[in-house]
Design a protein around this motif. Structure first.
Motif, PDB file in Angstrom:
ATOM      1  N   GLY A 136       0.905  -1.184  -0.015  1.00  0.00           N
ATOM      2  CA  GLY A 136       0.018   0.293  -0.010  1.00  0.00           C
ATOM      3  C   GLY A 136       0.843   1.327  -0.176  1.00  0.00           C
ATOM      4  O   GLY A 136       0.620   2.310  -0.735  1.00  0.00           O
ATOM      5  N   ILE A 137       1.711   1.221   0.814  1.00  0.00           N
ATOM      6  CA  ILE A 137       2.815   2.170   0.898  1.00  0.00           C
ATOM      7  C   ILE A 137       3.530   2.497  -0.456  1.00  0.00           C
ATOM      8  O   ILE A 137       3.495   3.718  -1.182  1.00  0.00           O
ATOM      9  CB  ILE A 137       3.935   2.247   1.916  1.00  0.00           C
ATOM     10  N   GLY A 138       3.838   1.609  -1.295  1.00  0.00           N
ATOM     11  CA  GLY A 138       4.526   1.639  -2.450  1.00  0.00           C
ATOM     12  C   GLY A 138       3.476   2.021  -3.431  1.00  0.00           C
ATOM     13  O   GLY A 138       3.932   2.843  -4.231  1.00  0.00           O
ATOM     14  N   THR A 139       2.345   1.477  -3.361  1.00  0.00           N
ATOM     15  CA  THR A 139       1.374   1.849  -4.398  1.00  0.00           C
ATOM     16  C   THR A 139       1.093   3.411  -4.058  1.00  0.00           C
ATOM     17  O   THR A 139       1.006   4.161  -5.102  1.00  0.00           O
ATOM     18  CB  THR A 139       0.084   1.364  -4.042  1.00  0.00           C
ATOM     19  N   ARG A 140       1.171   3.821  -2.905  1.00  0.00           N
ATOM     20  CA  ARG A 140       0.888   5.248  -2.557  1.00  0.00           C
ATOM     21  C   ARG A 140       1.970   6.380  -3.115  1.00  0.00           C
ATOM     22  O   ARG A 140       1.723   7.329  -3.810  1.00  0.00           O
ATOM     23  CB  ARG A 140       0.543   5.706  -1.175  1.00  0.00           C
ATOM     24  N   ILE A 141       3.258   5.736  -2.947  1.00  0.00           N
ATOM     25  CA  ILE A 141       4.448   6.596  -3.541  1.00  0.00           C
ATOM     26  C   ILE A 141       4.234   6.618  -5.234  1.00  0.00           C
ATOM     27  O   ILE A 141       4.712   7.669  -5.830  1.00  0.00           O
ATOM     28  CB  ILE A 141       5.680   5.867  -2.868  1.00  0.00           C
ATOM     29  N   SER A 142       4.108   5.480  -5.692  1.00  0.00           N
ATOM     30  CA  SER A 142       4.381   5.281  -7.081  1.00  0.00           C
ATOM     31  C   SER A 142       3.027   5.897  -7.987  1.00  0.00           C
ATOM     32  O   SER A 142       2.997   6.558  -9.052  1.00  0.00           O
ATOM     33  CB  SER A 142       4.619   3.972  -7.570  1.00  0.00           C
ATOM     34  N   GLY A 143       1.997   5.886  -7.190  1.00  0.00           N
ATOM     35  CA  GLY A 143       0.707   6.418  -7.917  1.00  0.00           C
ATOM     36  C   GLY A 143       0.019   5.554  -8.447  1.00  0.00           C
ATOM     37  O   GLY A 143      -1.147   5.700  -8.896  1.00  0.00           O
ATOM     38  N   HIS A 144       0.252   4.061  -8.587  1.00  0.00           N
ATOM     39  CA  HIS A 144      -0.528   3.213  -9.193  1.00  0.00           C
ATOM     40  C   HIS A 144      -0.306   1.961  -8.383  1.00  0.00           C
ATOM     41  O   HIS A 144       0.855   1.666  -8.032  1.00  0.00           O
ATOM     42  CB  HIS A 144      -0.093   3.056 -10.686  1.00  0.00           C
ATOM     43  N   CYS A 145      -1.382   0.946  -8.286  1.00  0.00           N
ATOM     44  CA  CYS A 145      -1.208  -0.246  -7.879  1.00  0.00           C
ATOM     45  C   CYS A 145      -0.495  -1.213  -8.981  1.00  0.00           C
ATOM     46  O   CYS A 145      -0.055  -0.797 -10.014  1.00  0.00           O
ATOM     47  CB  CYS A 145      -2.417  -1.032  -7.606  1.00  0.00           C
ATOM     48  N   ALA A 146      -0.564  -2.694  -8.797  1.00  0.00           N
ATOM     49  CA  ALA A 146       0.151  -3.371  -9.820  1.00  0.00           C
ATOM     50  C   ALA A 146      -0.534  -3.184 -11.372  1.00  0.00           C
ATOM     51  O   ALA A 146       0.228  -3.300 -12.293  1.00  0.00           O
ATOM     52  CB  ALA A 146       0.053  -4.817  -9.376  1.00  0.00           C
ATOM     53  N   MET A 147      -1.842  -3.430 -11.515  1.00  0.00           N
ATOM     54  CA  MET A 147      -2.369  -3.521 -12.563  1.00  0.00           C
ATOM     55  C   MET A 147      -2.465  -2.081 -13.317  1.00  0.00           C
ATOM     56  O   MET A 147      -2.482  -1.875 -14.392  1.00  0.00           O
ATOM     57  CB  MET A 147      -4.034  -4.079 -12.486  1.00  0.00           C
ATOM     58  N   GLY A 148      -2.815  -0.952 -12.520  1.00  0.00           N
ATOM     59  CA  GLY A 148      -2.527   0.356 -12.942  1.00  0.00           C
ATOM     60  C   GLY A 148      -1.366   0.630 -13.442  1.00  0.00           C
ATOM     61  O   GLY A 148      -1.227   1.339 -14.241  1.00  0.00           O
ATOM     62  N   THR A 149      -0.194   0.048 -12.781  1.00  0.00           N
ATOM     63  CA  THR A 149       1.003   0.253 -13.327  1.00  0.00           C
ATOM     64  C   THR A 149       1.347  -0.129 -14.618  1.00  0.00           C
ATOM     65  O   THR A 149       1.860   0.559 -15.646  1.00  0.00           O
ATOM     66  CB  THR A 149       2.280  -0.190 -12.123  1.00  0.00           C
ATOM     67  N   LEU A 150       0.847  -1.307 -14.922  1.00  0.00           N
ATOM     68  CA  LEU A 150       1.114  -2.088 -16.265  1.00  0.00           C
ATOM     69  C   LEU A 150       0.072  -1.228 -17.250  1.00  0.00           C
ATOM     70  O   LEU A 150       0.617  -0.716 -18.196  1.00  0.00           O
ATOM     71  CB  LEU A 150       0.989  -3.393 -16.127  1.00  0.00           C
ATOM     72  N   ALA A 151      -0.977  -1.035 -16.848  1.00  0.00           N
ATOM     73  CA  ALA A 151      -1.662   0.032 -17.666  1.00  0.00           C
ATOM     74  C   ALA A 151      -1.425   1.211 -18.068  1.00  0.00           C
ATOM     75  O   ALA A 151      -1.399   1.756 -19.132  1.00  0.00           O
ATOM     76  CB  ALA A 151      -3.169   0.084 -17.173  1.00  0.00           C
ATOM     77  N   ALA A 152      -0.584   1.930 -17.073  1.00  0.00           N
ATOM     78  CA  ALA A 152      -0.147   3.232 -17.286  1.00  0.00           C
ATOM     79  C   ALA A 152       0.924   3.147 -18.310  1.00  0.00           C
ATOM     80  O   ALA A 152       1.037   3.980 -19.208  1.00  0.00           O
ATOM     81  CB  ALA A 152       0.278   3.971 -15.942  1.00  0.00           C
ATOM     82  N   LEU A 153       1.808   2.167 -17.979  1.00  0.00           N
ATOM     83  CA  LEU A 153       2.904   1.921 -18.815  1.00  0.00           C
ATOM     84  C   LEU A 153       2.472   1.709 -20.455  1.00  0.00           C
ATOM     85  O   LEU A 153       3.130   2.240 -21.408  1.00  0.00           O
ATOM     86  CB  LEU A 153       3.853   0.876 -18.423  1.00  0.00           C
ATOM     87  N   ALA A 154       1.434   0.962 -20.618  1.00  0.00           N
ATOM     88  CA  ALA A 154       0.792   0.509 -21.866  1.00  0.00           C
ATOM     89  C   ALA A 154       0.235   1.811 -22.452  1.00  0.00           C
ATOM     90  O   ALA A 154       0.108   1.893 -23.754  1.00  0.00           O
ATOM     91  CB  ALA A 154      -0.148  -0.598 -22.002  1.00  0.00           C
ATOM     92  N   ALA A 155      -0.244   2.560 -21.692  1.00  0.00           N
ATOM     93  CA  ALA A 155      -0.852   3.939 -22.155  1.00  0.00           C
ATOM     94  C   ALA A 155       0.117   5.080 -22.624  1.00  0.00           C
ATOM     95  O   ALA A 155      -0.068   6.226 -22.696  1.00  0.00           O
ATOM     96  CB  ALA A 155      -1.585   4.468 -21.098  1.00  0.00           C
ATOM     97  N   GLY A 156       1.521   4.632 -22.350  1.00  0.00           N
ATOM     98  CA  GLY A 156       2.423   5.666 -22.840  1.00  0.00           C
ATOM     99  C   GLY A 156       3.480   6.410 -21.547  1.00  0.00           C
ATOM    100  O   GLY A 156       4.337   7.197 -21.999  1.00  0.00           O
ATOM    101  N   GLN A 157       3.123   5.888 -20.369  1.00  0.00           N
ATOM    102  CA  GLN A 157       3.794   6.716 -19.211  1.00  0.00           C
ATOM    103  C   GLN A 157       5.181   5.772 -18.862  1.00  0.00           C
ATOM    104  O   GLN A 157       5.143   5.067 -18.221  1.00  0.00           O
ATOM    105  CB  GLN A 157       2.689   6.784 -18.090  1.00  0.00           C
TER     106      GLN A 157
END
Length: 328
Positions: A84-105
């Motif tokens: 949870g702390i890592g998610t808060r710092i990065s701004g995305h959870c596991a699926m959100g991280t991959l989705a954001a990367l796939a969207a160009g971030q």
């Protein structure tokens, strides 16, 4: 069989990008708008996965007996908190991280790399030696050998979640997305079917398997993860949300630190929040359930302390979706 797995993973990737499967967005929705649409969508996906697994069990597959959990303990809670702390710092959870990367971030690539790095450093043998972690006794899902119970519980979860979403949104779709009633049901059903074919389809589990050396890094073994990311990327392009973003040094730093903490948390649970949702809830595995609760509470507190928007009151049930964002 491999083609079916790839197609299901592509469907999950496409659906999750169009439906916005990210716990950060779900918790923000609760804090800032007092709405539970996304959380209901997660429940719908988990219930659909449970029903799909029960049907697979009836056809001879054994997902409830072959996917093991552990008793709830302090390590699972600590892992959920760290995730949870890592998610808060990065701004995305596991699926959100991959989705954001796939969207160009592009900075999200640092999060994925950091999760892999954490798994390499704190794999099962290293973590037991360095952190003196106790050996856990594997336990079966309480749904093992009980197809009727699985269908009943899964059906109840689907009815509750679908009723809430229909009450709030009907069949309304977000801009560039799908109706959550359709998208989350597809995600859950596809994930449940996948567990009968590939127990490590969840991408954080796949990262751990590569890091631990349990799976060789070959084209056939990465094809599923590529299909998942490809589905997300194509959905972002179709929905008009793909934007190539290099990001700042701060973005890359936050993504790296957040990913490292998420990787450490996933090692302790074991499993990321995608495994907690798609494995823990459908199989009622105690360690993943308590970790998911700890993850949610940590993220809720972390986002609540730094919220920018004032709370807005929730309206009454609207079957036409008026006044709603349309997101799950």
């Amino acid at each position: 069989m491999t083609l079916i797995i790839i197609m299901l993973l592509f469907l999950i990737g496409y659906s999750s990008q169009r439906g916005g499967v990210c716990m950060v967005r779900a918790v923000r929705e609760v804090i800032e708008r007092r709405r539970f649409n996304r959380l209901a969508g997660f429940l719908l996906a988990a219930g659909s996965a449970m029903v799909a697994m029960a049907l697979a069990e009836a056809m001879g597959a054994r997902p409830f007996a072959t996917i093991l959990g552990a008793r709830p303990d302090g390590l699972a809670i600590a892992g959920g908190i760290l995730f949870g702390i890592g998610t808060r710092i990065s701004g995305h959870c596991a699926m959100g991280t991959l989705a954001a990367l796939a969207a160009g971030q592009l900075p999200r690539a640092a999060s994925v790399a950091a999760m892999f790095f954490a798994a390499v450093l704190l794999g099962p043998y290293m973590s037991r030696a360095a952190l003196m972690l106790p050996q856990r006794t594997p336990i079966l899902s309480p749904l093992s050998n009980n197809i009727v119970l699985a269908l009943t519980v899964g059906g109840i979860l689907v009815v509750i979640a679908a009723s809430y979403l229909y009450c709030r949104l009907a069949w309304r779709r977000p801009r560039g997305g799908w109706s959550p009633l359709v998208g989350m049901t597809l995600i859950g059903g596809a994930s449940g079917a996948l567990f009968a074919l590939d127990q490590q389809w969840v991408y954080t589990s796949r990262i751990a398997a590569f890091a631990y050396g349990n799976v060789a890094f070959t084209p056939s073994n990465i094809a599923g993860s590529v299909a998942l990311a490809a589905g997300m990327m194509i959905a972002a392009m179709v929905g008009g949300t793909f934007r190539l973003q290099l990001g700042s040094l701060v973005d890359w730093g936050a993504a790296s630190v957040g990913g490292l903490l998420m990787g450490l948390g996933a090692t302790l649970v074991p499993g990321g929040n995608d495994a907690m949702l798609f494995t823990g809830i459908p199989l009622l595995l105690p360690n993943l359930l308590i970790a998911y609760a700890a993850f949610f509470v940590t993220l809720y507190v972390g986002l609540g302390l730094t919220k920018k928007n004032p709370l807005r009151s929730e309206g009454h049930c609207q079957t036409n979706g008026a006044g709603d964002s349309g997101h799950p």
